[in-house]
Scaffold this motif. Structure first.
Motif, mmCIF file in Angstrom:
data_model
loop_
_atom_site.group_PDB
_atom_site.id
_atom_site.type_symbol
_atom_site.label_atom_id
_atom_site.label_comp_id
_atom_site.label_asym_id
_atom_site.label_seq_id
_atom_site.Cartn_x
_atom_site.Cartn_y
_atom_site.Cartn_z
ATOM 1 N N HIS A 1 0.805 -1.230 0.000
ATOM 2 C CA HIS A 1 0.000 0.000 0.000
ATOM 3 C C HIS A 1 0.833 1.274 0.000
ATOM 4 O O HIS A 1 0.427 2.279 -0.577
ATOM 5 C CB HIS A 1 -0.914 0.024 1.228
ATOM 6 C CG HIS A 1 -2.032 -0.960 1.157
ATOM 7 N ND1 HIS A 1 -2.960 -1.109 2.168
ATOM 8 C CD2 HIS A 1 -2.399 -1.858 0.201
ATOM 9 C CE1 HIS A 1 -3.828 -2.038 1.842
ATOM 10 N NE2 HIS A 1 -3.508 -2.523 0.657
ATOM 11 N N THR B 1 -8.341 -1.290 -2.533
ATOM 12 C CA THR B 1 -8.389 -0.526 -3.787
ATOM 13 C C THR B 1 -9.822 -0.086 -4.102
ATOM 14 O O THR B 1 -10.049 1.095 -4.364
ATOM 15 C CB THR B 1 -7.802 -1.364 -4.941
ATOM 16 O OG1 THR B 1 -6.465 -1.713 -4.579
ATOM 17 C CG2 THR B 1 -7.810 -0.600 -6.243
ATOM 18 N N VAL C 1 -7.719 -6.973 -6.562
ATOM 19 C CA VAL C 1 -7.075 -8.122 -7.216
ATOM 20 C C VAL C 1 -6.453 -9.104 -6.219
ATOM 21 O O VAL C 1 -6.168 -10.244 -6.565
ATOM 22 C CB VAL C 1 -6.000 -7.644 -8.224
ATOM 23 C CG1 VAL C 1 -4.710 -7.215 -7.515
ATOM 24 C CG2 VAL C 1 -5.693 -8.707 -9.264
HETATM 25 N N1 MCN Z 1 -3.652 -3.124 -7.103
HETATM 26 C C1 MCN Z 1 -3.347 -2.474 -8.274
HETATM 27 N N2 MCN Z 1 -4.310 -2.289 -9.226
HETATM 28 C C2 MCN Z 1 -5.559 -2.780 -9.064
HETATM 29 C C3 MCN Z 1 -5.885 -3.491 -7.894
HETATM 30 C C4 MCN Z 1 -4.903 -3.626 -6.911
HETATM 31 O O1 MCN Z 1 -2.200 -2.063 -8.461
HETATM 32 N N3 MCN Z 1 -6.506 -2.595 -9.997
HETATM 33 C C5 MCN Z 1 -2.670 -3.237 -6.016
HETATM 34 C C6 MCN Z 1 -3.107 -2.391 -4.818
HETATM 35 O O2 MCN Z 1 -2.731 -1.066 -4.945
HETATM 36 C C7 MCN Z 1 -2.459 -3.105 -3.658
HETATM 37 C C8 MCN Z 1 -2.506 -4.570 -4.091
HETATM 38 O O3 MCN Z 1 -2.637 -4.551 -5.524
HETATM 39 O O4 MCN Z 1 -1.142 -2.668 -3.491
HETATM 40 C C9 MCN Z 1 -3.715 -5.333 -3.492
HETATM 41 O O5 MCN Z 1 -4.840 -4.522 -3.601
HETATM 42 P P1 MCN Z 1 -6.357 -5.042 -3.371
HETATM 43 O O6 MCN Z 1 -6.713 -6.001 -4.395
HETATM 44 O O7 MCN Z 1 -7.174 -3.822 -3.205
HETATM 45 O O8 MCN Z 1 -6.318 -5.844 -1.998
HETATM 46 P P2 MCN Z 1 -6.019 -5.298 -0.521
HETATM 47 O O9 MCN Z 1 -4.944 -4.317 -0.575
HETATM 48 O O10 MCN Z 1 -7.280 -4.945 0.143
HETATM 49 O O11 MCN Z 1 -5.387 -6.570 0.120
HETATM 50 C C10 MCN Z 1 -6.187 -7.578 0.672
HETATM 51 C C11 MCN Z 1 -5.983 -8.911 -0.015
HETATM 52 C C12 MCN Z 1 -6.497 -9.991 0.855
HETATM 53 S S1 MCN Z 1 -8.056 -9.843 1.413
HETATM 54 C C13 MCN Z 1 -5.708 -11.044 1.233
HETATM 55 S S2 MCN Z 1 -6.426 -12.281 2.124
HETATM 56 C C14 MCN Z 1 -4.313 -11.082 0.884
HETATM 57 C C15 MCN Z 1 -4.003 -10.287 -0.328
HETATM 58 O O12 MCN Z 1 -4.580 -9.058 -0.294
HETATM 59 N N4 MCN Z 1 -3.392 -11.060 1.871
HETATM 60 C C16 MCN Z 1 -2.088 -10.761 1.563
HETATM 61 N N5 MCN Z 1 -2.705 -10.301 -0.718
HETATM 62 C C17 MCN Z 1 -1.714 -10.398 0.229
HETATM 63 N N6 MCN Z 1 -0.424 -10.150 -0.089
HETATM 64 C C18 MCN Z 1 0.509 -10.177 0.885
HETATM 65 N N7 MCN Z 1 1.788 -9.920 0.544
HETATM 66 N N8 MCN Z 1 0.201 -10.455 2.177
HETATM 67 C C19 MCN Z 1 -1.057 -10.750 2.545
HETATM 68 O O13 MCN Z 1 -1.348 -10.999 3.809
#
Ligand code: MCN
Ligand code: CUM
Length: 809
Positions: free
Chosen positions: A532, A573, A761
């Motif tokens: 993030h 996101t 994602v």
């Molecule tokens: N991202 C992006 N472009 C998009 C969507 C996302 O560049 N269109 C990037 C975001 O900016 C962010 C990352 O991808 O840096 C993940 O974003 P997002 O899909 O919004 O998910 P969250 O940040 O809410 O993360 C939660 C999700 C969940 S629920 C689990 S479970 C999980 C996962 O993330 N746990 C993780 N990935 C993980 N990755 C790591 N390294 N560690 C965990 O505990």
């Protein structure tokens, strides 16, 4: 060089300098992580700090006859031993769960799962605490236990939860049996039954998404420090949702919320394991309040695997009805959900089975009906964890396995059957039979791109040849082609249907631009490894024309961050990312007023150009965001307050619906059961892509965990309720040696309602990956009439399939 080329180069250079959205910006947090300079809960050392450790039950179900703590208390270095009797006067021997149930903090009369918390020893160091746990004498009287959820509601089943046995209405309606938690139904039952009664073809399969565990590298931990003079509590912990923890601590401790400071420092992986509230948190808090010194609690690996939030354990009777041409006309699913001893599922309040009703998947299925029964068993509580998007893992597993079973019955190619039933691009926004409004999608384009990339037609031709060769006895290898076309639902969520403990599931961003043009931004979410600090800065960089390197992202401190519901369900996101864009746009609107004042023109005469406002038609007259920031503090326009900052609490109008097309090619040795992944191709569509490199990292991680779950990971119990997979000796954690090579790809279908068009994602690769692996295994054996083969597909189980089919001669 002509003038236009110069302008284009200048603009390209200015854009590149920002490292904004779409840039493969390197992860800024990795500088400290790769040098071992991260700061985790267990790195914190406070003066006078004590350590807590649990006495845990060896039994899955037993009555507690007596607890004698005297020998433990006599051990030098032991400061206190807490039991339910100590917590009861404080009203803290039970804590509320996020699912509307209560969970024992320390067991009072009974233990309900192996390794349940019975007493909490506080000592001068971890080792003394650990030694002392063995000196607590607990006398148990073993009781018959329930391991098989199908036996939970039998008339003569032992009653597990005596504390609520007379309460026949639970948080989600009537209970049919003392071991029943809830029944949740959705869809048109009658219409669905009618379709099934008249269908050309139907299939019915019991699909088990077995119990597993997220097992993050860092276990769950907390450090509580209560200041008796100020009456303030500071609680550091591995919290995916720090603000929610603050509210929960306030509600259960009675401490005013402003006197509670919750801080989640660096987190070494969460994967849903760190959403809920655990006995260890409560005991460290109580310990610190009672003793007036800081108390730390750190789980060991076995405790983590056997007590804090497990994943899945969904037993899904899945039915599809179709015409003989292969048009799916109905879906019917019944789920038996094993929630363990307490209902501690971390779902939004109104969704006891999460978003399981996304189970119609990527297909235009006119009618459907889903019913879920949640039951208690003598196993650890939890259920919503592990890259699951609130049960979407289970839903996608059900539909993506079921469609393969249907394809086989119809004698149709599984890819062709999917394509035939896809929701078409022009049908979006699409209303599903089970109540969702899919925001956007283009499934046919994604599927075609994936099939071309993997060379689908030639793979099937090769498979046909290999099958013939196998029948002729020329090879002992089976080839499977696995497909999964998933639709996710992430970004919880709209206040109309998503809340946690009554708090709407918005999220937030606060952006502050300093006079010199650098930025601090704070979010209500909390990274556990998702990057993030890197990616939110990219959103701001593009929105405000400030280089990402000049933007610091801070999360996890409830004193400074605006209230947010945290990071899980891939919501950061879709929700906080949207809040970030909206807050930036508020700032930009003010910046425009300041720029107009500086340039002595009307606001409407200005246009935005990458990192500046310029006068329309006079591109040489401009003010950069950096200049505007200085002016905001130095000489703001009259009638405008100084400063340049904004906060946004974003309540999403809808969920986002990412999707993807995954293909797996697998070769299995029938004699050993060893499966080798030859290729795995993953195409993901998460709308606008903020950082393609981070997305790729998320996909690699999610697929690796999908591989783990599908191919071996399991939290298994024997008939006595002994947990069989509670260490890395038994629990499969793939290393670089076992992990396949991943091929990633993408299409971009923006979300129409998200300010930057982005969808989540983080969980997609897991959601889509598990059925893809399982489909590959099942496809390998399909021509031998193997029937549905349950996960996990480890070598031992696949060898047994070979035995069952008489393949070993
Ligand atoms: N991202 C992006 N472009 C998009 C969507 C996302 O560049 N269109 C990037 C975001 O900016 C962010 C990352 O991808 O840096 C993940 O974003 P997002 O899909 O919004 O998910 P969250 O940040 O809410 O993360 C939660 C999700 C969940 S629920 C689990 S479970 C999980 C996962 O993330 N746990 C993780 N990935 C993980 N990755 C790591 N390294 N560690 C965990 O505990
Ligand atoms: Cu369901 S695991 Mo994630 O939502 O933290």
């Amino acid at each position: 060089m002509n003038e236009q080329v110069k302008i284009d180069i200048d603009r390209a250079e200015r854009t590149e300098k920002l490292q904004g959205m779409g840039c493969k910006r390197k992860r800024v947090e990795d500088i400290r992580f790769t040098q071992g300079k991260g700061s985790y809960v267990d790195d914190l050392k406070l003066p006078g700090m004590l350590f807590g450790d649990f006495v845990r039950s060896p039994h899955a179900h037993a009555r507690i006859v007596s607890i004698d703590t005297s020998r433990a208390k006599a051990l030098p270095g032991v400061i206190a031993v807490l039991t339910a009797a100590d917590l009861k006067p404080l009203g803290l021997h039970y804590m509320p769960t996020l699912a509307g149930d209560v969970q024992a903090v320390l067991a009072e009369h009974k233990v309900l799962f192996q390794n349940q918390e019975v007493a909490f020893v506080i000592a001068e160091d971890r080792y003394i605490a650990s030694d002392a746990t063995e000196l607590v004498d607990v006398v148990y009287e073993a009781l018959p236990c329930i391991v098989d959820p199908f036996k939970s509601m039998l008339p003569d089943a032992p009653i597990l939860r005596e504390d609520i046995q007379d309460k026949m209405v639970g948080a989600h309606g009537p209970r049919k049996h003392p071991n029943h938690i809830f029944e949740w139904q959705i869809g048109d039952r009658q219409a669905t039954d009618d379709v099934f009664a008249n269908a050309d073809v139907t299939i019915k399969e019991m699909l088990v998404d077995h119990r597993t565990h997220p097992s993050p590298l860092e276990t769950c931990q907390s450090l509580a420090s209560f200041d008796k003079v100020k009456g303030e509590l500071t609680l550091w912990g591995t919290f995916q949702a720090p603000h929610v923890i603050r509210t929960v601590v306030s509600l259960i401790s009675g401490l005013p919320e402003h006197k509670i400071h919750v801080i989640a420092p660096d987190i070494g992986g969460g994967f849903g394991n760190k959403v809920g509230a655990y006995a260890g948190y409560v005991c460290s808090v109580v310990g610190s309040i009672v003793l007036g010194v800081p108390v730390k609690w750190v789980e060991d690996r076995m405790e983590n695997l056997s007590t804090t939030s497990f994943a899945r354990d969904y037993h899904m009777t899945t039915e599809l009805a179709a015409t003989k041409e292969g048009k799916i006309i109905g879906m019917r699913v019944h789920v038996l959900a094993d929630h363990g001893a307490f209902d501690a599922c971390a779902d939004p309040s109104k969704w006891p089975a999460g978003f399981m009703n996304i189970c119609t998947g990527s297909y235009d299925i006119p009618v459907a009906y889903l019913a879920v029964d949640g039951v208690y068993t003598n196993k650890a509580p939890g259920g919503v964890a592990y890259r699951c998007s609130f049960r979407v893992t289970e839903a996608v597993f059900a539909i993506e396995r079921a469609i393969e079973v249907l394809a086989q019955k119809l004698g149709m190619d599984a890819a062709e059957l999917r394509i035939k039933n896809f929701i078409k691009a022009e049908q979006f926004p699409y209303h599903s039979a089970l109540g969702w409004e899919y925001d956007s999608g283009d499934y046919h384009t994604a599927m075609k791109k994936a099939m071309d990339a993997i060379g689908y037609t030639s793979l099937r031709a090769e498979q046909a040849e290999k099958r013939e060769a196998f029948k002729r006895g020329e090879t002992r290898e089976l080839m499977g082609v696995g497909i999964s076309f998933f639709t996710e639902i992430v970004g919880a969520g709209p206040a109309k249907n998503c809340d946690i403990l009554g708090i709407a599931m918005f999220d937030s961003a606060e952006i502050r631009i300093h006079p010199t043009g650098s930025v601090i931004a704070r979010m209500g979410t909390k990274s556990q490894g998702q990057g993030h600090e890197t990616t939110y800065a990219q959103i701001i960089a593009t929105e405000l024309g400030i280089p990402a390197d000049d933007i610091m992202i801070e999360e996890g401190n409830t004193d400074t961050a605006p209230y947010g519901l945290g990071t899980y369900g891939s919501r950061s996101t879709p929700v906080a990312g949207a809040a970030t864009a909206v807050a930036a746009r508020k700032i930009k609107a003010k910046a425009q007023m300041i720029a107009a004042h500086m340039l002595e023109v009307h606001e409407g005469d200005l246009e935005w150009d990458i990192d500046r406002f310029r006068v329309k038609g006079l591109p040489e007259k401009f003010k950069t965001m950096k200049e505007i920031a200085w002016s905001a503090y130095n000489a703001p326009p009259p009638n405008l307050e100084p400063g340049l900052e904004a906060v946004n609490y974003y309540e999403p109008p809808n969920m986002t619906y990412p999707f993807g097309a995954y293909f797996c090619v697998m070769d299995i040795d029938v004699d050993t059961g060893v499966a080798k992944t030859r290729r795995f191709y993953a195409l993901d569509d998460c709308g606008t892509r903020i950082n393609p490199m981070i997305i790729e990292g998320q996909v690699h991680g999610g697929l690796t965990e999908a591989f783990a779950c599908a191919m071996g990971q399991e939290i298994r119990y024997d008939e006595m309720g002994n947990v069989m997979g509670a260490s890395f000796m038994d629990f499969f954690l793939p290393t670089a040696v076992e992990t396949p090579k991943w091929e990633t790809d993408f299409t971009v279908t923006p979300s129409p309602h998200h300010p930057i068009g982005a969808k989540g994602v983080g969980e997609s690769p897991h959601v889509g990956g598990v059925p893809c692996f399982s489909n590959a295994v099942n496809d390998a054996y399909a021509f031998l009439d193997a029937g549905h083969i349950q996960m996990p597909h480890d070598a031992w189980r696949l060898w047994k399939v070979g035995e069952r089919l008489g393949l070993h001669g």
